[in-house]
Scaffold this motif. Structure first.
Motif, short mmCIF file in Angstrom:
data_model
loop_
_atom_site.label_atom_id
_atom_site.label_comp_id
_atom_site.label_asym_id
_atom_site.label_seq_id
_atom_site.Cartn_x
_atom_site.Cartn_y
_atom_site.Cartn_z
N UNK A 186 -8.82 -3.39 -2.12
CA UNK A 186 -8.95 -4.37 -1.03
C UNK A 186 -10.14 -3.99 -0.17
N UNK A 187 -11.18 -4.83 -0.18
CA UNK A 187 -12.38 -4.58 0.62
C UNK A 187 -12.19 -5.18 2.01
N UNK A 199 -19.63 -4.44 -5.14
CA UNK A 199 -19.23 -3.03 -5.05
C UNK A 199 -18.31 -2.60 -6.18
N UNK A 200 -17.80 -3.53 -6.97
CA UNK A 200 -16.70 -3.23 -7.88
C UNK A 200 -17.19 -3.05 -9.32
N UNK A 232 -11.03 -8.95 1.05
CA UNK A 232 -11.21 -9.49 -0.30
C UNK A 232 -10.51 -8.52 -1.24
N UNK A 233 -9.43 -8.98 -1.85
CA UNK A 233 -8.58 -8.11 -2.66
C UNK A 233 -8.76 -8.42 -4.15
N UNK A 234 -8.83 -7.38 -4.96
CA UNK A 234 -8.96 -7.52 -6.41
C UNK A 234 -7.76 -6.85 -7.06
N UNK A 284 -7.53 -11.20 -13.82
CA UNK A 284 -7.06 -10.58 -12.59
C UNK A 284 -6.91 -11.62 -11.51
N UNK A 285 -6.70 -11.16 -10.29
CA UNK A 285 -6.55 -12.04 -9.13
C UNK A 285 -7.54 -11.58 -8.06
N UNK A 286 -8.30 -12.53 -7.52
CA UNK A 286 -9.15 -12.30 -6.36
C UNK A 286 -8.54 -13.07 -5.21
N UNK A 287 -8.06 -12.34 -4.21
CA UNK A 287 -7.32 -12.95 -3.10
C UNK A 287 -8.08 -12.77 -1.80
N UNK A 288 -8.17 -13.84 -1.02
CA UNK A 288 -8.83 -13.82 0.28
C UNK A 288 -7.79 -13.81 1.39
#
Length: 797
Positions: free
Chosen positions: A164-165, A184-185, A235-237, A256-260
């Motif tokens: 989680x950024x 960054x990932x 911003x969560x991956x 995967x899931x990218x969650x805001x």
């Protein structure tokens, strides 16, 4: 007095002492403490955190702090506040003591001051399902993230790999979009060219479109195109398939899931203005306002607005962007409510980033980065959405939750099909342009019950959840006639005419119900998660001209999952493993010559097995994972002339991620990913054993920041990004080379006229290299962005 105390929460009637572990276990809170003198900042922190912070006035005199922004637990918040000050925090009875670092007695030849102070012991607490996890050491990432229906979970308790950024990373790196953050990932790569009107991604080699992003854990509500970050707290991956946790993504993404996570108002009033400039000639401004009201500050308002306009890195192209986002929340004793609304508009003029395919196995050299082969094209995207959520504590152990939201999305112009087709070795190609109009109207809802019960020595953390998403879409496009051009010396393209209003072309409804039980054994040393989700997919397609229904799809599937976390030597080391499935809509046979023409297949199940280890030193966390993902696909049997979902693609990989503080004032963020993606079953075995296109075997990102000790407030940073060579097509006849990009930056945080002021400067693609960056669809590659200078100034009023 030589000794000062910053004490307790406001309104505390007394100062009854507490044990150190009680202080470290206090709840995480959101802070907005500005940069400035350290002593008042420590006093304010103690009052807001509700813990005692003691210090010697002589030790803190003349020292400053960069401030504290975001949500932290007491230990992490105090450590962040002290970063770069030359002081440490030590847990004591009743709270914390701030002191100079311990010095070895031998080194001081018996000096009375040479006493080794006790080490700080940070006791991590389990994050509540609706509590935003605190920031980790260094502030760039959080200690946990949302795991779909399971809610927010500490990373060390999660049997999946996730990062989680934080908003601090977004601000420090001047990240304007989600893609800027995910640069960054090491497990994420991009499948559209930088500067394109859409941002699409891959995670572990599988595609995630911009329409498959989640907003606060709910699908169908995040912005299409570029998701702006001004209103985003995290911003969560979450890596890998996730059908149990989130249900099926709208377009069936399984990587995967990218969650805001939207921003919320903090306890301290915030008025923040930012001015920004990009080297191509794009200027902008943003405002961030936060206030809380009521006797107990139970009502919160957060507004974010942004506007920028001007030239982009693409030759001759310009872009205008506008965002307005409002977040309201209420936090009562048992009831919590939130309302998020945003409107986002992008207007791109005179050009588009583009993709390329090749006519022969020879892959030509790319043109100079920023070359615009589509002058005169344009595109416009408009997103409007609102979502309301609520949680109510039925008692101390059980909470009911629900949410509902709607999105209205409209687009027009030259959005897709921006390609140079069949490029020959000399750069010649045949082109077409596509003028499009379209829309998506979504309604997303969820409801559930979350609680815990005990059966003997076992605690059961139960979740029962229901989700529903309806999407009505329409699209129409008109193609131009063919024209010829050259990527090194492009000519103006032939522009297609406006196709007119878009008719409805599909209706989709996704509904699901899920049950999960996380069983905690031996004081949380063993966590076993079991769950099932039943997903139903209903979809209709319509002819764009006549409106006649052309397909009717109604299928369902059950997806199980199991996850295990084992902490054999305490909370700092987690061994984990999982089996989980992903869902995507099954195919319909459209080949009119096939024996099973129009047969509809059940949703495809993508299956993942993963194992790993997470090691948290308190300042640095490493995660090492190994995984295998298999995904079915449709293939044709030539003998029977029938299609079946018996094809298979398999990804096996090893990932290492690292984040935190390597040393005092030195932060690292990044990792390395190795992925071997193979086509294991193809039609008639024609491509069995080939590598899946668009999946490099090696990818790595490593970023570092250093707070210069001799200039308080000054930080320098750098990042290297490596992507290995990769096949462009399924036949494996075309391949693009590996590439490495370097970025550098600096920021200076100070006080001007009593106001926290931050100056940021960075250079992306420092060496201004040009390269084919990655793959998009079978046979197409993307182009990188040219060197870009970013400048911004942020002032807190």
């Amino acid at each position: 007095m030589a000794h000062a105390l910053a004490v307790l929460s406001a309104g505390a009637a007394s100062m009854a002492p507490a044990h150190a572990q009680q202080a470290t276990a206090a709840a995480a809170r959101t802070y907005a403490i500005p940069a400035g003198a350290l002593q008042p900042a420590l006093t304010r922190f103690g009052v807001e955190a509700g813990v005692m912070v003691s210090f010697d006035a002589a030790d803190v005199a003349g020292r400053s702090t960069a401030g504290l922004q975001g949500r932290y637990g007491p230990a992490d918040g105090l450590a962040t506040l002290l970063r770069g000050s030359g002081l440490d925090a030590v847990a004591i009875d009743g709270g914390y003591a701030v002191r100079k670092p311990a010095v070895n007695a031998d080194a001081n030849l018996g000096s009375e001051t040479g006493v080794m102070l006790p080490a700080v012991t940070v006791a991590a607490t389990r994050t509540g399902a609706e509590d935003l996890p605190a920031a980790y050491a260094g502030g760039q990432v959080a200690r946990g993230a949302r795991l779909g229906m399971l809610g927010n979970t500490e990373a060390m308790d999660a049997p999946w790999s996730n990062t989680a950024y934080t908003a601090q990373t977004i601000e420090d790196q001047q990240a304007k979009t989600v893609a800027d953050v995910l640069a960054n990932d090491p497990t994420v790569r991009f499948t559209t060219s930088s500067g394109h009107i859409y941002e699409n991604y891959t995670v572990r080699g599988f595609e995630i479109g911009s329409n498959d992003l989640a907003l606060n854990g709910m699908y169908g509500l995040a912005p299409f195109g570029h998701a702006p970050t001004e209103f985003v707290e995290r911003v969560e991956v979450l890596r890998g398939p996730s059908a149990l946790l989130t249900g099926m993504a709208p377009s069936g993404a399984i990587g995967g899931v990218i969650n805001l996570v939207p921003k919320r108002a903090a306890a301290t009033p915030l008025t923040r203005l930012t001015a920004s400039y990009l080297s191509a000639g794009n200027g902008g401004a943003a405002i961030d306002l936060g206030r809380r009201f009521g006797n107990g500050k139970e009502f919160g308002v957060r507004f974010n607005g942004a506007y920028d306009n001007g030239r982009t890195g693409l030759d001759g192209q310009s872009k205008r962007r506008a965002l307005g986002a409002l977040a309201l929340d209420y936090t009562g004793e048992r009831l919590r409510l939130t309302l998020d609304a945003y409107a986002n508009e992008e207007d791109v003029r005179n050009g588009s980033a583009w993709m390329a395919s090749f006519a022969t196995p020879v892959v030509p050299e790319p043109p100079k980065a920023g070359t615009n082969i589509l002058p005169g094209t344009f595109g416009k995207l408009k997103n409007q959405a609102a979502v309301a959520r609520g949680e109510f504590d039925l008692n101390d152990d059980w909470t009911a939750y629900a949410g509902i939201g709607a999105l209205n999305y409209r687009y027009s112009g030259f959005i897709n099909g921006t390609r140079a087709n069949g490029i020959r070795p000399n750069g010649d190609y045949t082109g077409y342009t596509y003028h499009q109009r379209g829309f998506t109207d979504s309604v997303s809802a969820e409801a559930g019950l979350r609680g815990k019960v005990r059966t003997g020595p076992v605690e059961h953390r139960l979740v029962l959840g229901y989700t529903a998403l309806t999407m009505r879409t329409g699209t129409i496009n008109v193609a131009s006639r063919a024209y010829t051009s050259n990527i090194y010396d492009p000519v103006p393209p032939v522009l297609a005419r406006d196709p007119g209003a878009a008719p409805k072309t599909s209706d989709t409804t996704l509904t699901s119900i899920a049950l999960a039980d996380t069983m905690a054994f031996a004081d949380d040393r063993v966590l076993l998660t079991l769950g099932l989700r039943h997903q139903r997919v209903q979809a209709e397609s319509f002819n764009a001209t006549t409106g006649a229904r052309t397909a009717d799809y109604d299928q369902d599937a059950v997806t199980p999952s199991v996850g295990l976390v084992f902490k054999p030597w305490g909370p700092s080391l987690s061994l984990y493993g999982n089996y989980i499935e992903g869902l995507s809509q099954g195919d319909t046979v459209t080949d009119v010559t096939a024996a099973n023409y129009q047969q509809v297949f059940a949703p495809y199940k993508t299956k993942q097995m993963e194992a790993g280890v997470k090691w948290d030193t308190g300042r640095l966390t490493n995660t090492l994972s190994v995984f295998q993902i298999t995904r079915p696909s449709l293939i044709r049997d030539a003998v029977s002339n029938t299609y079946s979902p018996d094809g298979e693609r398999r990804h096996r990989g090893v990932e290492w991620t690292v984040q935190g503080e390597l040393a005092r004032g030195v932060r690292v963020l990044g990792g390395v990913a190795y992925t071997r993606a193979v086509l294991t079953r193809t039609a008639n075995g024609a491509w069995d054993g080939n590598s899946a296109y668009g999946t490099p075997q090696w990818a790595a990102n490593l970023g570092a920041e250093w707070d210069l000790p001799w200039v308080p407030g000054l930080t320098v940073s750098g990042r290297a990004t490596y992507t290995g060579s990769q096949y462009v097509n399924t036949a494996n006849t075309q391949r693009i080379d590996s590439w490495t990009r370097y970025d550098i930056g600096a920021r200076y945080v100070t006080k001007i006229a009593g106001r926290r002021t931050a100056f940021h400067a960075s250079v992306e693609n420092l060496l201004d290299k040009s390269y084919w960056a990655g793959s998009f669809n079978d046979g197409y590659v993307t182009m990188n962005a040219p060197r870009l200078f970013k400048l911004s100034t942020t002032v807190d009023f």
